[in-house]
Motif scaffolding. Structure first.
Motif, PDB file in Angstrom:
ATOM      1  N   VAL A  88       0.836  -1.200   0.000  1.00  0.00           N
ATOM      2  CA  VAL A  88       0.000   0.000   0.000  1.00  0.00           C
ATOM      3  C   VAL A  88       0.871   1.251   0.000  1.00  0.00           C
ATOM      4  CG1 VAL A  88      -1.646   1.350   1.370  1.00  0.00           C
ATOM      5  CG2 VAL A  88      -1.988  -1.107   1.076  1.00  0.00           C
ATOM      6  N   GLN A  89       1.926   1.247   0.817  1.00  0.00           N
ATOM      7  CA  GLN A  89       2.825   2.400   0.874  1.00  0.00           C
ATOM      8  C   GLN A  89       3.497   2.630  -0.471  1.00  0.00           C
ATOM      9  OE1 GLN A  89       5.561   1.801   4.137  1.00  0.00           O
ATOM     10  NE2 GLN A  89       3.955   1.938   5.682  1.00  0.00           N
ATOM     11  N   ASN A  90       3.975   1.551  -1.084  1.00  0.00           N
ATOM     12  CA  ASN A  90       4.616   1.666  -2.398  1.00  0.00           C
ATOM     13  C   ASN A  90       3.642   2.203  -3.439  1.00  0.00           C
ATOM     14  OD1 ASN A  90       6.894   0.597  -1.260  1.00  0.00           O
ATOM     15  ND2 ASN A  90       7.065  -1.146  -2.651  1.00  0.00           N
ATOM     16  N   ASN A  91       2.407   1.702  -3.385  1.00  0.00           N
ATOM     17  CA  ASN A  91       1.399   2.111  -4.346  1.00  0.00           C
ATOM     18  C   ASN A  91       1.065   3.593  -4.195  1.00  0.00           C
ATOM     19  OD1 ASN A  91      -0.468   1.406  -6.461  1.00  0.00           O
ATOM     20  ND2 ASN A  91      -2.110   1.605  -4.967  1.00  0.00           N
ATOM     21  N   ASN A  92       0.900   4.048  -2.962  1.00  0.00           N
ATOM     22  CA  ASN A  92       0.607   5.458  -2.706  1.00  0.00           C
ATOM     23  C   ASN A  92       1.769   6.342  -3.145  1.00  0.00           C
ATOM     24  OD1 ASN A  92      -1.904   4.864  -1.643  1.00  0.00           O
ATOM     25  ND2 ASN A  92      -1.197   4.838   0.476  1.00  0.00           N
ATOM     26  N   LEU A  93       2.979   5.860  -2.903  1.00  0.00           N
ATOM     27  CA  LEU A  93       4.160   6.622  -3.288  1.00  0.00           C
ATOM     28  C   LEU A  93       4.234   6.774  -4.803  1.00  0.00           C
ATOM     29  CD1 LEU A  93       6.821   7.976  -2.549  1.00  0.00           C
ATOM     30  CD2 LEU A  93       7.875   5.711  -2.435  1.00  0.00           C
ATOM     31  N   PHE A  94       3.961   5.685  -5.521  1.00  0.00           N
ATOM     32  CA  PHE A  94       4.015   5.765  -6.977  1.00  0.00           C
ATOM     33  C   PHE A  94       2.880   6.630  -7.519  1.00  0.00           C
ATOM     34  CE2 PHE A  94       3.397   4.480 -11.356  1.00  0.00           C
ATOM     35  CZ  PHE A  94       4.697   4.559 -11.826  1.00  0.00           C
ATOM     36  N   ARG A  95       1.712   6.529  -6.923  1.00  0.00           N
ATOM     37  CA  ARG A  95       0.581   7.366  -7.340  1.00  0.00           C
ATOM     38  C   ARG A  95       0.947   8.855  -7.212  1.00  0.00           C
ATOM     39  NH1 ARG A  95      -4.854   5.561  -6.682  1.00  0.00           N
ATOM     40  NH2 ARG A  95      -3.988   4.105  -5.169  1.00  0.00           N
ATOM     41  N   ASP A  96       1.594   9.206  -6.097  1.00  0.00           N
ATOM     42  CA  ASP A  96       2.004  10.596  -5.877  1.00  0.00           C
ATOM     43  C   ASP A  96       3.082  11.024  -6.872  1.00  0.00           C
ATOM     44  OD1 ASP A  96       0.219  10.804  -3.798  1.00  0.00           O
ATOM     45  OD2 ASP A  96       1.727  10.525  -2.221  1.00  0.00           O
ATOM     46  N   PHE A  97       3.955  10.107  -7.218  1.00  0.00           N
ATOM     47  CA  PHE A  97       5.014  10.373  -8.199  1.00  0.00           C
ATOM     48  C   PHE A  97       4.401  10.759  -9.552  1.00  0.00           C
ATOM     49  CE2 PHE A  97       7.325   8.118 -11.678  1.00  0.00           C
ATOM     50  CZ  PHE A  97       8.492   8.879 -11.725  1.00  0.00           C
ATOM     51  N   VAL A  98       3.444   9.987 -10.020  1.00  0.00           N
ATOM     52  CA  VAL A  98       2.801  10.290 -11.300  1.00  0.00           C
ATOM     53  C   VAL A  98       1.973  11.568 -11.192  1.00  0.00           C
ATOM     54  CG1 VAL A  98       1.225   9.449 -13.092  1.00  0.00           C
ATOM     55  CG2 VAL A  98       2.815   7.861 -11.970  1.00  0.00           C
ATOM     56  N   ARG A  99       1.280  11.751 -10.071  1.00  0.00           N
ATOM     57  CA  ARG A  99       0.498  12.976  -9.870  1.00  0.00           C
ATOM     58  C   ARG A  99       1.374  14.220  -9.984  1.00  0.00           C
ATOM     59  NH1 ARG A  99      -3.191  11.218  -4.629  1.00  0.00           N
ATOM     60  NH2 ARG A  99      -4.898  10.230  -5.798  1.00  0.00           N
ATOM     61  N   ALA A 100       2.596  14.121  -9.472  1.00  0.00           N
ATOM     62  CA  ALA A 100       3.494  15.282  -9.525  1.00  0.00           C
ATOM     63  C   ALA A 100       3.797  15.684 -10.968  1.00  0.00           C
ATOM     64  CB  ALA A 100       4.793  14.970  -8.767  1.00  0.00           C
ATOM     65  N   PHE A 101       3.888  14.713 -11.865  1.00  0.00           N
ATOM     66  CA  PHE A 101       4.092  15.002 -13.282  1.00  0.00           C
ATOM     67  C   PHE A 101       2.809  15.552 -13.909  1.00  0.00           C
ATOM     68  CE2 PHE A 101       7.770  12.400 -12.546  1.00  0.00           C
ATOM     69  CZ  PHE A 101       8.717  12.847 -13.458  1.00  0.00           C
ATOM     70  N   ILE A 102       1.665  14.967 -13.549  1.00  0.00           N
ATOM     71  CA  ILE A 102       0.389  15.434 -14.104  1.00  0.00           C
ATOM     72  C   ILE A 102       0.148  16.899 -13.731  1.00  0.00           C
ATOM     73  CG2 ILE A 102      -2.128  15.179 -14.005  1.00  0.00           C
ATOM     74  CD1 ILE A 102      -1.676  12.174 -13.463  1.00  0.00           C
TER      75      ILE A 102
END
Length: 264
Positions: A88-102
């Motif tokens: 879950v932590q990894n998934n949230n971290l990756f979601r935030d990573f992509v959001r930062a680009f969006i």
């Protein structure tokens, strides 16, 4: 945001501001700039800082021979050992990573100085301009690892290059040369390796002299047409990736990767 202060904030990046350009440089050359959990955090932080500074444009590039070799697969070992909470932590971290680009508000330019793999390739679809050296390659081997595409590539890649070519990359892991990626629209322009840095940075410095607010508002108008859709796509992709991480296919593929690496 001065160069000296920013440089001290990060372990895995070199972040500097000069000539109206903030540069975020992946800096794990001994690991081919593979993205560790720490690096995901730091990229999000660097983009947040760059979004608020006085620079006109932001550049993402790599240190050494590689642009970025994608996710550091040692991230998977934590998931295997610690289970669903770590996933879950990894998934949230990756979601935030992509959001930062969006969500990044200024022109974001990728300067691809060598091979790019996985997440480093998928988020190129969210950059505004992509310049590449002729020796760069672009590879998304998700299904080989028992995973599925992310970084909004399930939407952006078919939009950019058409469904058939996107499917070759995302389903079957076709590796593109820089020239192929340019012909398909993923890359804006390709330069000879011997003159790559000089030609690209001359151009970037000229871009950075354009009126900053005009650049930002123009970028935001362009992105506003699809920003809600991109966030929904990112959320859906991350859910699917999280499911895949505990599949037998994924666990066996990652285990095989480490076993093959140990034999080298």
């Amino acid at each position: 945001m001065s160069a000296g202060i920013v440089a001290g904030l990060f372990e895995t990046l070199i972040v500097t501001t000069e000539d109206n350009i903030t540069t975020i440089r992946y800096n794990r050359p001994d690991k081919k700039n593979a993205i560790s959990s720490t690096m995901y955090h730091e990229i999000v932080k660097a983009l947040e800082l760059a979004s608020k500074d006085k620079s006109a444009i932001t550049v993402v590039t790599g240190t050494g021979d590689y642009y970025c070799s994608g996710m550091d697969l040692t991230n998977f070992t934590k998931v295997m050992v610690e289970g669903s909470q770590q996933a879950v932590q990894n998934n949230n971290l990756f979601r935030d990573f992509v959001r930062a680009f969006i969500d990044f508000p200024k022109p974001l330019i990728a300067v691809v100085n060598g091979p790019a793999v996985g997440a480093a390739v998928t988020v190129l679809g969210l950059a505004d301009v992509v310049y590449a050296t002729e020796r760069a390659t672009f590879h998304t081997p998700f299904t080989k690892l028992g995973l599925c595409p992310e970084g909004c590539s399930t939407y952006m890649f078919p939009k950019i290059m058409g469904p058939a070519k996107a499917n070759e990359m995302l389903l079957f892991g076709k590796k593109l040369s820089a020239r192929e990626a340019c012909r398909l629209g993923l890359v804006s322009e390709v330069f000879p390796d011997s003159t790559f840095q000089m030609e690209v940075w001359t151009r970037l410095k000229a871009f950075a002299q354009l009126p900053r607010d005009s650049l930002t508002q123009s970028k935001q108008l362009i992105r506003s047409l699809e920003i809600g859709k991109l966030h929904a796509i990112n959320d859906n992709e991350c859910e699917r990736v999280a499911e895949r991480m505990f599949s037998d296919e994924c666990l066996n593929a990652v285990l095989g990767f480490f076993q093959a690496k140990a034999k080298l």
